[in-house]
Design a protein around this motif. Structure first.
Motif, short mmCIF file in Angstrom:
data_model
loop_
_atom_site.label_atom_id
_atom_site.label_comp_id
_atom_site.label_asym_id
_atom_site.label_seq_id
_atom_site.Cartn_x
_atom_site.Cartn_y
_atom_site.Cartn_z
N UNK A 76 -5.76 6.63 -10.85
CA UNK A 76 -4.35 7.11 -10.57
C UNK A 76 -4.18 6.81 -9.02
N UNK A 77 -4.96 6.79 -8.14
CA UNK A 77 -4.95 6.45 -6.69
C UNK A 77 -4.42 5.09 -6.68
N UNK A 78 -5.39 4.18 -7.09
CA UNK A 78 -5.16 2.72 -7.38
C UNK A 78 -3.94 2.44 -7.90
N UNK A 79 -3.53 3.00 -8.98
CA UNK A 79 -2.38 2.84 -9.70
C UNK A 79 -0.95 3.00 -8.79
N UNK A 80 -1.17 4.14 -8.04
CA UNK A 80 0.05 4.42 -7.32
C UNK A 80 0.11 3.44 -5.97
N UNK A 81 -0.96 2.77 -5.51
CA UNK A 81 -0.86 1.88 -4.66
C UNK A 81 -0.16 0.49 -5.27
N UNK A 82 -0.16 0.33 -6.46
CA UNK A 82 0.34 -0.89 -7.08
C UNK A 82 1.79 -0.46 -7.47
N UNK A 83 2.07 0.93 -7.90
CA UNK A 83 3.48 1.35 -8.11
C UNK A 83 4.23 1.37 -6.61
N UNK A 84 3.73 1.61 -5.59
CA UNK A 84 4.33 1.70 -4.48
C UNK A 84 4.59 0.02 -4.07
N UNK A 85 3.90 -0.50 -4.33
CA UNK A 85 3.98 -2.20 -3.89
C UNK A 85 5.27 -2.66 -4.86
N UNK A 103 -12.01 6.13 -4.28
CA UNK A 103 -12.51 5.14 -5.17
C UNK A 103 -13.83 4.94 -4.98
N UNK A 104 -14.71 5.10 -5.98
CA UNK A 104 -16.21 4.83 -5.47
C UNK A 104 -16.56 3.47 -5.94
N UNK A 105 -15.68 2.53 -6.08
CA UNK A 105 -15.88 1.39 -6.26
C UNK A 105 -15.06 0.35 -5.06
N UNK A 106 -15.81 0.45 -4.02
CA UNK A 106 -14.94 -0.30 -2.84
C UNK A 106 -14.52 -1.79 -3.34
N UNK A 107 -15.31 -2.49 -4.24
CA UNK A 107 -14.82 -3.65 -4.72
C UNK A 107 -13.15 -3.88 -5.44
N UNK A 109 -11.00 -1.73 -4.65
CA UNK A 109 -10.02 -1.42 -3.29
C UNK A 109 -9.86 -2.74 -2.50
N UNK A 110 -10.99 -3.55 -2.43
CA UNK A 110 -10.74 -4.80 -1.54
C UNK A 110 -10.08 -5.77 -2.63
N UNK A 111 -10.25 -5.75 -3.79
CA UNK A 111 -9.36 -6.84 -4.63
C UNK A 111 -7.84 -6.30 -4.45
N UNK A 112 -7.69 -5.17 -4.67
CA UNK A 112 -6.34 -4.68 -4.65
C UNK A 112 -5.66 -5.06 -3.15
N UNK A 113 -6.48 -4.77 -2.36
CA UNK A 113 -5.83 -5.10 -0.94
C UNK A 113 -5.40 -6.53 -0.68
N UNK A 114 -6.21 -7.36 -1.32
CA UNK A 114 -6.16 -8.87 -1.41
C UNK A 114 -4.73 -9.05 -2.06
N UNK A 115 -4.29 -8.62 -2.86
CA UNK A 115 -3.38 -8.77 -3.97
C UNK A 115 -1.88 -8.08 -3.30
N UNK A 116 -1.88 -6.93 -2.55
CA UNK A 116 -0.76 -6.30 -1.95
C UNK A 116 -0.25 -7.03 -0.58
N UNK A 117 0.97 -6.85 -0.44
CA UNK A 117 1.53 -7.54 0.71
C UNK A 117 0.98 -6.86 2.05
N UNK A 118 0.69 -7.52 2.88
CA UNK A 118 0.27 -7.18 4.44
C UNK A 118 1.11 -6.30 5.19
#
Length: 121
Positions: A76-85, A103-107, A109-118
């Motif tokens: 849900x946390x990762x999903x909210x990042x996507x929704x906000x974007x 998120x226990x899987x840092x990978x 979050x890092x993948x998501x970070x790369x996809x989101x605007x800076x």
């Protein structure tokens, strides 16, 4: 008992036609985070969904992410990042940190970070 008082305040506000909006969501989400309360999270989520996406602020997303993380809803946390974007918000460093903490899987979050605007520096 504390949650019962919180529910009473929110229902009284609603009964008097007071729209709590993003402030109500933030308060309810913060309460859910601090107490790891499932019922408070459900209430916060319902209130969050009732707020039009364009009216949601980065801080209300951050509070919801913290509440979701507190009860173990990492997806849900990762999903909210996507929704906000998706709704035009650039995730703040605090939002990304909330996703990393939840998120226990840092990978993921890092993948998501790369996809989101800076975020502007």
């Amino acid at each position: 008992q504390m949650w019962a008082r919180m529910e009473l305040i929110m229902s009284n506000a609603s009964g008097h036609g007071v729209e709590l909006g993003v402030r109500g969501v933030a308060v309810c989400a913060r309460f859910a985070k601090l107490t790891c309360s499932g019922p408070a999270l459900v209430c916060a989520w319902q209130m969050f969904r009732a707020v039009p996406p364009r009216a949601r602020t980065p801080s209300v997303y951050l509070e919801m992410m913290g509440a979701l993380g507190a009860v173990g809803n990492n997806e849900g946390v990762v999903g909210l990042l996507r929704v906000a974007s998706k709704h035009g918000l650039i995730p703040s460093p605090a939002m990304l940190m909330a996703a990393i903490e939840a998120n226990p899987d840092p990978q993921t979050v890092l993948q998501l970070h790369a996809q989101l605007p800076a975020y502007p520096k």
